[in-house]
Design a protein around this motif. Structure first.
Motif, PDB file in Angstrom:
ATOM      1  N   PRO A 143     -12.152  -2.538  -1.331  1.00 60.67           N
ATOM      2  CA  PRO A 143     -13.585  -1.723  -1.362  1.00 60.67           C
ATOM      3  C   PRO A 143     -14.421  -1.772  -0.079  1.00 60.67           C
ATOM      4  N   GLU A 144     -13.993  -2.732   0.658  1.00 70.04           N
ATOM      5  CA  GLU A 144     -14.549  -2.431   1.934  1.00 70.04           C
ATOM      6  C   GLU A 144     -14.157  -1.491   3.072  1.00 70.04           C
ATOM      7  N   GLY A 145     -13.000  -0.967   2.648  1.00 72.89           N
ATOM      8  CA  GLY A 145     -12.508  -0.144   3.489  1.00 72.89           C
ATOM      9  C   GLY A 145     -11.313  -0.919   4.501  1.00 72.89           C
ATOM     10  N   GLU A 146     -11.017  -2.000   4.107  1.00 71.74           N
ATOM     11  CA  GLU A 146      -9.960  -2.654   5.089  1.00 71.74           C
ATOM     12  C   GLU A 146      -8.624  -2.550   4.283  1.00 71.74           C
ATOM     13  N   LEU A 147      -7.465  -2.796   4.966  1.00 74.79           N
ATOM     14  CA  LEU A 147      -5.913  -2.734   4.601  1.00 74.79           C
ATOM     15  C   LEU A 147      -5.983  -3.884   3.482  1.00 74.79           C
ATOM     16  N   ASP A 148      -5.388  -3.598   2.521  1.00 77.96           N
ATOM     17  CA  ASP A 148      -5.134  -4.486   1.455  1.00 77.96           C
ATOM     18  C   ASP A 148      -3.880  -4.999   1.743  1.00 77.96           C
ATOM     19  N   LEU A 149      -4.106  -6.225   2.570  1.00 75.69           N
ATOM     20  CA  LEU A 149      -2.895  -7.010   2.982  1.00 75.69           C
ATOM     21  C   LEU A 149      -2.141  -7.780   1.708  1.00 75.69           C
ATOM     22  N   GLY A 150      -2.923  -8.191   0.930  1.00 73.95           N
ATOM     23  CA  GLY A 150      -2.177  -8.899  -0.298  1.00 73.95           C
ATOM     24  C   GLY A 150      -1.160  -7.909  -0.775  1.00 73.95           C
ATOM     25  N   GLU A 151      -1.905  -6.694  -1.043  1.00 69.77           N
ATOM     26  CA  GLU A 151      -0.875  -5.627  -1.591  1.00 69.77           C
ATOM     27  C   GLU A 151       0.459  -5.181  -1.051  1.00 69.77           C
ATOM     28  N   LEU A 152      -0.028  -5.121   0.511  1.00 68.65           N
ATOM     29  CA  LEU A 152       1.233  -4.970   1.359  1.00 68.65           C
ATOM     30  C   LEU A 152       2.222  -5.929   1.255  1.00 68.65           C
ATOM     31  N   ALA A 153       1.795  -7.117   1.228  1.00 68.34           N
ATOM     32  CA  ALA A 153       2.620  -8.303   1.138  1.00 68.34           C
ATOM     33  C   ALA A 153       3.470  -8.315  -0.208  1.00 68.34           C
ATOM     34  N   ARG A 154       2.865  -7.844  -1.145  1.00 64.26           N
ATOM     35  CA  ARG A 154       3.695  -7.519  -2.429  1.00 64.26           C
ATOM     36  C   ARG A 154       4.721  -6.373  -2.495  1.00 64.26           C
ATOM     37  N   ARG A 155       4.442  -5.416  -1.774  1.00 65.29           N
ATOM     38  CA  ARG A 155       5.087  -4.311  -1.681  1.00 65.29           C
ATOM     39  C   ARG A 155       6.187  -4.278  -0.456  1.00 65.29           C
ATOM     40  N   ILE A 156       5.988  -4.976   0.289  1.00 65.67           N
ATOM     41  CA  ILE A 156       7.377  -5.202   1.443  1.00 65.67           C
ATOM     42  C   ILE A 156       8.359  -5.979   0.608  1.00 65.67           C
ATOM     43  N   SER A 157       9.728  -5.581   1.144  1.00 65.59           N
ATOM     44  CA  SER A 157      10.697  -6.062   0.473  1.00 65.59           C
ATOM     45  C   SER A 157      12.008  -5.777   1.497  1.00 65.59           C
ATOM     46  N   PRO A 158      13.108  -6.586   1.267  1.00 65.65           N
ATOM     47  CA  PRO A 158      14.170  -6.326   2.043  1.00 65.65           C
ATOM     48  C   PRO A 158      14.741  -4.741   2.080  1.00 65.65           C
ATOM     49  N   ARG A 159      14.227  -3.862   1.014  1.00 67.99           N
ATOM     50  CA  ARG A 159      14.617  -2.462   1.118  1.00 67.99           C
ATOM     51  C   ARG A 159      13.690  -1.706   1.938  1.00 67.99           C
ATOM     52  N   THR A 160      12.336  -2.319   2.502  1.00 69.31           N
ATOM     53  CA  THR A 160      11.634  -1.758   3.452  1.00 69.31           C
ATOM     54  C   THR A 160      12.127  -1.575   4.805  1.00 69.31           C
ATOM     55  N   LYS A 161      12.233  -0.345   5.175  1.00 67.73           N
ATOM     56  CA  LYS A 161      12.993  -0.359   6.436  1.00 67.73           C
ATOM     57  C   LYS A 161      11.932   0.019   7.604  1.00 67.73           C
ATOM     58  N   ILE A 162      11.023   0.756   7.200  1.00 66.18           N
ATOM     59  CA  ILE A 162       9.867   1.065   8.217  1.00 66.18           C
ATOM     60  C   ILE A 162       8.656   0.905   7.445  1.00 66.18           C
ATOM     61  N   VAL A 163       7.568   0.267   8.355  1.00 62.79           N
ATOM     62  CA  VAL A 163       6.216   0.199   8.111  1.00 62.79           C
ATOM     63  C   VAL A 163       5.465   1.008   9.072  1.00 62.79           C
ATOM     64  N   ALA A 164       4.743   1.930   8.528  1.00 63.67           N
ATOM     65  CA  ALA A 164       3.981   3.060   9.579  1.00 63.67           C
ATOM     66  C   ALA A 164       2.340   2.631   9.212  1.00 63.67           C
ATOM     67  N   LEU A 165       1.761   2.158  10.354  1.00 61.03           N
ATOM     68  CA  LEU A 165       0.496   1.587  10.521  1.00 61.03           C
ATOM     69  C   LEU A 165      -0.282   2.227  11.391  1.00 61.03           C
ATOM     70  N   VAL A 166      -1.634   2.610  11.002  1.00 63.93           N
ATOM     71  CA  VAL A 166      -2.509   2.770  12.047  1.00 63.93           C
ATOM     72  C   VAL A 166      -3.381   1.670  12.494  1.00 63.93           C
ATOM     73  N   ARG A 367      -9.963  11.422  -0.713  1.00 66.29           N
ATOM     74  CA  ARG A 367      -9.691  11.560  -1.946  1.00 66.29           C
ATOM     75  C   ARG A 367      -9.971  10.186  -2.743  1.00 66.29           C
ATOM     76  N   LEU A 368      -9.427   9.086  -1.852  1.00 64.75           N
ATOM     77  CA  LEU A 368      -9.391   7.724  -2.409  1.00 64.75           C
ATOM     78  C   LEU A 368     -11.171   7.495  -2.331  1.00 64.75           C
ATOM     79  N   LEU A 369     -11.934   7.790  -1.324  1.00 65.69           N
ATOM     80  CA  LEU A 369     -13.061   7.495  -1.391  1.00 65.69           C
ATOM     81  C   LEU A 369     -14.236   8.326  -2.422  1.00 65.69           C
ATOM     82  N   ASP A 370     -13.472   9.588  -2.721  1.00 67.95           N
ATOM     83  CA  ASP A 370     -14.063  10.574  -3.658  1.00 67.95           C
ATOM     84  C   ASP A 370     -15.222  11.208  -3.202  1.00 67.95           C
ATOM     85  N   ILE A 371     -14.845  11.800  -1.985  1.00 68.08           N
ATOM     86  CA  ILE A 371     -15.864  12.755  -1.332  1.00 68.08           C
ATOM     87  C   ILE A 371     -14.910  13.735  -0.658  1.00 68.08           C
ATOM     88  N   PRO A 372     -15.475  14.962  -0.626  1.00 69.96           N
ATOM     89  CA  PRO A 372     -14.490  16.013  -0.176  1.00 69.96           C
ATOM     90  C   PRO A 372     -14.635  16.117   1.544  1.00 69.96           C
TER      91      PRO A 372
END
Lengths: 403, 119
Positions: A143-166, A367-372
């Protein structure tokens, strides 16, 4: 501290009769006379195609082109042969997606992206996933507008070949924890691609410390010319990656039915490269280095802190992204209650204040912030505290006029 | 500081013909993806004339005011008249629009053209 008056005097665009308050450097920076002159001098005195001619003018041009590469490498702690010149961040990211995709991604593999990516670091991965029957896995934001590092840690797996990050979001301003993500990627053997378009111009950056495998940025956002960008990748990775654009100058030998490739970086620089622009970028790096990137960062930070405080204290303003300026680059997106960003930008323009309004090439995030759309101000080394005050008081007048 | 003509601010604050028709003959939506402006335009046509019209939408002051003004301008007009409705006609009625915002002002007109072509 930087000598701001001296810096501003270097930028011809601020010598106009009508003062310009330029708060859109995240879109493109202004250029100092040193860069404009370097490009102009190159065309006047050194112009020849690089890596081709036998004559001395061509050798001189080639030397200047390679000098520019070494300067860019020095800025980011890289080896010159790891630095590929492209036509911009967008081309660099398309190169990354195509080439890493060919090298690493197969059916059922996964590519992690985040909800705060610029379209340039999203669409190439969408198309890659489609081509390879791979899966694009999005990671959200807090909600603060930062990367959800916990979600990233949960979703990354040996199937992950590339992580693209700003590295720094061009909307939220958020500085992402690249080194932590790099560690997570390293553990599963994924490659980390970092879009540094908003960070390389604004803060000290060392590719080894960041731990990225590949990193991209643009010349025109860091005082350099348009039409030039940089792709850095670890030497060993760059050697393995297949070429993206193919044609002249990127080859070793060519037969009618096949060809072999030159070593990097030439392998990735097909056709005539933007050599005058490279020389200009070299001059921009010289300019930034002479000031010192840490000073550039501190200057941005002071402006951002002041603007953020001013915006947060106005009850008619909503600010997106972290409230702590230390966690941001020099970018702030915001909205005025019930007023469309385009109206805000048009009214500020009447007072000579240039801000951005729109979705800033980040539709999924909006869209996530719900603003045009949103308003965005962004700062650079030539902006002053007085300009922040001018902007804030003009914003009050916009609010009074349209509320 | 206001570069908008009074007519724009007035229509933006007090939009005319805003809402929905119970049984429109044509109902179109036109959007400007760059800024998220959206205009929905509904027409009721009788004997080749616009008998009634409504618009709905969200977006900037210029696009919403232009839509409101346009509904007033087209009510009662014949379909052939409307086919000749020019950009300039609307821009003039708006009192002029800064060039960076022409696409906002003309969005409702694009909706009208779309409506006419689907009649």
């Amino acid at each position: 501290m930087m000598d701001l008056a001296k810096v501003r005097a270097d930028f011809p665009i601020f010598q106009k009769e009508r003062p310009l308050v330029y708060l859109d450097s995240a879109a493109t920076s202004q250029r100092p006379v040193q860069v404009i002159e370097a490009v102009s001098e190159f065309y006047r005195k050194k112009n020849a195609n690089v890596h081709r001619g036998i004559y001395s003018l061509a050798a001189e041009a080639t030397e200047l082109y390679e000098e520019a590469r070494a300067k860019v490498a020095g800025l980011i702690g890289a080896a010159p042969e790891e630095v590929v010149f492209t036509h911009g961040t967008t081309e660099a990211l398309n190169l990354a997606a195509f080439s890493l995709g060919e090298l690493l991604v197969g059916r059922g593999d996964e590519i992690l992206v985040t909800a705060m990516e610029h379209h340039a670091n999203l669409i190439p991965w969408q198309l890659l996933a489609k081509r390879k029957a791979a899966r694009l896995v999005p990671v959200g934001i807090t909600p603060e507008g930062e990367l959800d590092l916990g979600e990233l840690a949960r979703r990354i797996s040996p199937r992950t070949k590339i992580v693209a990050l700003v590295h720094v979001s061009n909307v939220l301003g958020t500085i992402n924890p690249v080194a932590e993500v790099a560690e997570l990627a390293r553990r599963v053997g994924a490659k980390l691609v970092v879009d540094a378009a908003q960070s390389a111009p604004h803060m000290p950056l060392d590719v080894r410390e960041l731990g990225a495998d590949l990193l991209t940025f643009s010349g025109h956002k860091m005082l350099g010319p348009t039409g030039i960008g940089v792709l850095w990748a670890r030497g060993e990775l760059l050697s393995e990656m297949p070429p993206f654009l193919v044609g002249g100058e990127m080859i070793r030998e060519v037969w009618l039915d096949h060809a072999t490739w030159a070593d990097p970086p030439a392998k990735f620089e097909a056709g005539t490269p933007p050599f005058a622009q490279a020389v200009g970028l070299g001059a921009a790096v010289d300019y930034l280095s002479s000031l010192g990137m840490e000073k550039v960062r501190q200057h941005d930070l002071a402006l951002t802190a002041k603007a953020l405080e001013g915006l947060l204290s106005r009850d008619y303003v909503t600010v997106y992204g972290p409230k702590d300026p230390e966690r941001r680059g020099g970018v702030i997106a915001f909205n005025l209650r019930g007023i469309h960003p385009h109206d805000v930008a048009t009214l500020l323009d009447q007072e000579g204040i240039a801000i951005r309004a729109g979705h800033h090439c980040a539709q999924p995030l909006h869209r996530l912030l719900d603003i045009p759309a949103s308003c965005r101000v962004s700062f650079y080394l030539y902006n002053s505290m007085e300009e922040v005050d001018l902007f804030l008081s003009a914003l009050d007048r916009v609010w009074e006029a349209l509320r | 500081m206001i570069p908008y003509e009074e007519v724009i601010l007035e229509h933006w604050r007090n939009p005319r013909n805003k809402g929905r028709l119970p049984a429109p003959d044509v109902d179109v939506v036109e959007a400007n993806p760059l800024c998220g402006d959206v205009i929905r335009l509904q027409l009721e046509v009788r004997d080749g004339r616009v008998k009634d019209v409504r618009f709905d939408g969200r977006g900037c002051a210029i696009s919403q005011a232009a839509a409101s003004l346009l509904t007033e301008m087209i009510k009662g007009k014949t379909i052939p008249d409307l086919k000749g409705f020019s950009d300039q006609e609307l821009l003039t009625a708006l009192g002029g629009v800064v060039k960076t915002r022409l696409s906002c002002a003309l969005l409702p007109l694009r909706a009208l053209k779309k409506a006419l072509s689907s009649l």
